[in-house]
Design a protein around this motif. Sequence first.
Motif, PDB file in Angstrom:
ATOM      1  N   HIS A  73      45.308  48.103  43.477  1.00 27.03           N
ATOM      2  CA  HIS A  73      45.607  46.627  43.154  1.00 27.03           C
ATOM      3  C   HIS A  73      45.843  46.850  41.388  1.00 27.03           C
ATOM      4  O   HIS A  73      46.667  45.730  41.223  1.00 27.03           O
ATOM      5  CB  HIS A  73      44.212  46.115  43.289  1.00 27.03           C
ATOM      6  CG  HIS A  73      44.187  44.874  42.670  1.00 27.03           C
ATOM      7  ND1 HIS A  73      44.889  43.619  43.201  1.00 27.03           N
ATOM      8  CD2 HIS A  73      43.448  44.200  41.762  1.00 27.03           C
ATOM      9  CE1 HIS A  73      44.588  42.431  42.633  1.00 27.03           C
ATOM     10  NE2 HIS A  73      43.674  42.976  41.456  1.00 27.03           N
ATOM     11  N   HIS A 129      44.355  42.535  34.924  1.00 28.16           N
ATOM     12  CA  HIS A 129      44.730  41.231  35.170  1.00 28.16           C
ATOM     13  C   HIS A 129      44.033  40.160  34.362  1.00 28.16           C
ATOM     14  O   HIS A 129      42.865  40.252  33.928  1.00 28.16           O
ATOM     15  CB  HIS A 129      44.363  41.157  36.669  1.00 28.16           C
ATOM     16  CG  HIS A 129      45.360  42.072  37.368  1.00 28.16           C
ATOM     17  ND1 HIS A 129      45.045  42.292  38.822  1.00 28.16           N
ATOM     18  CD2 HIS A 129      46.505  42.640  37.134  1.00 28.16           C
ATOM     19  CE1 HIS A 129      45.955  43.018  39.154  1.00 28.16           C
ATOM     20  NE2 HIS A 129      46.837  43.500  38.190  1.00 28.16           N
ATOM     21  N   HIS A 169      39.425  45.465  35.304  1.00 28.27           N
ATOM     22  CA  HIS A 169      40.987  45.783  35.073  1.00 28.27           C
ATOM     23  C   HIS A 169      41.557  44.826  34.197  1.00 28.27           C
ATOM     24  O   HIS A 169      41.123  43.946  33.847  1.00 28.27           O
ATOM     25  CB  HIS A 169      41.493  45.905  36.575  1.00 28.27           C
ATOM     26  CG  HIS A 169      41.449  44.605  37.348  1.00 28.27           C
ATOM     27  ND1 HIS A 169      40.260  44.182  37.825  1.00 28.27           N
ATOM     28  CD2 HIS A 169      42.426  44.104  38.056  1.00 28.27           C
ATOM     29  CE1 HIS A 169      40.612  43.026  38.735  1.00 28.27           C
ATOM     30  NE2 HIS A 169      41.942  42.954  38.500  1.00 28.27           N
ATOM     31  N   MET A 184      44.841  38.676  37.899  1.00 27.83           N
ATOM     32  CA  MET A 184      45.996  38.499  38.830  1.00 27.83           C
ATOM     33  C   MET A 184      45.534  38.075  40.128  1.00 27.83           C
ATOM     34  O   MET A 184      44.242  38.662  40.853  1.00 27.83           O
ATOM     35  CB  MET A 184      46.757  39.676  38.998  1.00 27.83           C
ATOM     36  CG  MET A 184      48.117  39.539  39.888  1.00 27.83           C
ATOM     37  SD  MET A 184      49.322  40.498  39.775  1.00 27.83           S
ATOM     38  CE  MET A 184      49.889  40.275  38.272  1.00 27.83           C
ATOM     39  N   ASP A 235      38.230  43.488  41.828  1.00 31.16           N
ATOM     40  CA  ASP A 235      39.169  42.887  42.688  1.00 31.16           C
ATOM     41  C   ASP A 235      39.401  43.799  43.887  1.00 31.16           C
ATOM     42  O   ASP A 235      40.216  43.875  44.708  1.00 31.16           O
ATOM     43  CB  ASP A 235      40.659  42.502  42.234  1.00 31.16           C
ATOM     44  CG  ASP A 235      40.688  41.100  41.622  1.00 31.16           C
ATOM     45  OD1 ASP A 235      39.705  40.483  41.949  1.00 31.16           O
ATOM     46  OD2 ASP A 235      41.462  40.819  41.111  1.00 31.16           O
ATOM     47  N   HIS A 249      40.663  38.639  34.219  1.00 32.51           N
ATOM     48  CA  HIS A 249      39.592  39.457  34.290  1.00 32.51           C
ATOM     49  C   HIS A 249      39.267  40.278  32.686  1.00 32.51           C
ATOM     50  O   HIS A 249      38.168  40.108  31.861  1.00 32.51           O
ATOM     51  CB  HIS A 249      39.690  40.907  34.804  1.00 32.51           C
ATOM     52  CG  HIS A 249      39.722  40.561  36.305  1.00 32.51           C
ATOM     53  ND1 HIS A 249      38.835  40.851  37.035  1.00 32.51           N
ATOM     54  CD2 HIS A 249      40.696  39.956  37.203  1.00 32.51           C
ATOM     55  CE1 HIS A 249      38.932  40.399  38.518  1.00 32.51           C
ATOM     56  NE2 HIS A 249      40.068  39.995  38.560  1.00 32.51           N
TER      57      HIS A 249
HETATM   58 ZN   LIG Z   1      43.088  41.616  39.981  1.00 30.62          ZN
END
Ligand SMILES: [Zn+2]
Length: 354
Positions: A201, A99, A97, A1, A220, A102
């Motif tokens: 996050h 998102h 993570h 994200m 991130d 990733h």
């Molecule tokens: Zn992220």
Amino acid sequence: MPPAPSQDLNAIAGLTYPFTTVPAPGEAQEVAPGVRWLRMSLHLPALNLINVWALADGAGWTLVDTGMNTADTASNWQSALAGPLGARPVQRVICTHMHPDHIGMAGWLTRGHHCRLWTTRLEYVTCRMLVADTGREAPADGVDFYREAGWDNDALEHYKARFGGFGKAVHALPDSYRRVVDGEELRIDGRIWRAVVGRGHSPEHLCLHCPELRVLISGDQVLPRITSNVSVFPTEPDADPLSEWLASLASIKARVGDDVLVLPSHNEPFRGLHARLDALIQGHEERLAGLLEALVEPKRAVDVLGLLFRRRVGLDMLGMATGEALAHLNCLMARGQVERATDAEGIHRYRRVN
Ligand SMILES: [Zn+2]
């Protein structure tokens, strides 16, 4: 994200960027012994590239992060693996993570190379949960959440039309994974990489710190030029991710020395970890103070977007910006400085506690 729509327009004092060249998609550049920097194309409103890392690991590679599930990323990986990575096998895929930029290609890489995905449990499980929303209609809880924040009907229709898009950017996730826990020491090519988990996050974000190389893969959790999105989502309206985020930044400062080369997921590798952590904390504290000042008069979440973001927030960024505004408001409520009331139309209004 992608990160929040706010950008740090001013250079942060104390940060230096040791590399004068950047790898083109499909290329790889060594940034520390055995650590290669690659960049994958993204097609996001605020971001066009993500950094991923290939760590030499015996006869093959451990990859850290994978890019978004697109034909461009697949082609970037094919070029990199056949070219600069020397056609050596991928032995493991670690994701910082969940998102999509990733973890998006984790399933494609692990299936193609018969290897395991390594990540934290909450990242894996949350990703499975969000992918499972693909194709569902927007839930009433989600519509209520944004209506309470002050969205008009146009914005709510936009949310409904786009709901469930997460899974489209993620290749079918591996059906099993290897859990990594905070503080765990991973051995990669004979070196220790310590897992440093952050929150705010994403639920259980994995950073990797190699004391021997003095390198921190920060995902991130620490970005040099942009601030990471810290948002409240409809699944957990009373969450306080900003307090978790601030605590995580302080914890990283305590656990990781200032002498590391930081390898972030966006922008360029940099030195000056502690200065950046301090600036991120200070930036949020300043926004919280400004917000508190403005809440002498009761306001809806959408009324404070102009205070938090320098750029005008369009419909495509409204969800992220509202989530970020709510993160600041919920943090002030957790500190006992702001209270929330619901008006006759069911809209939440926030005001400073006297
Ligand atoms: Zn992220």
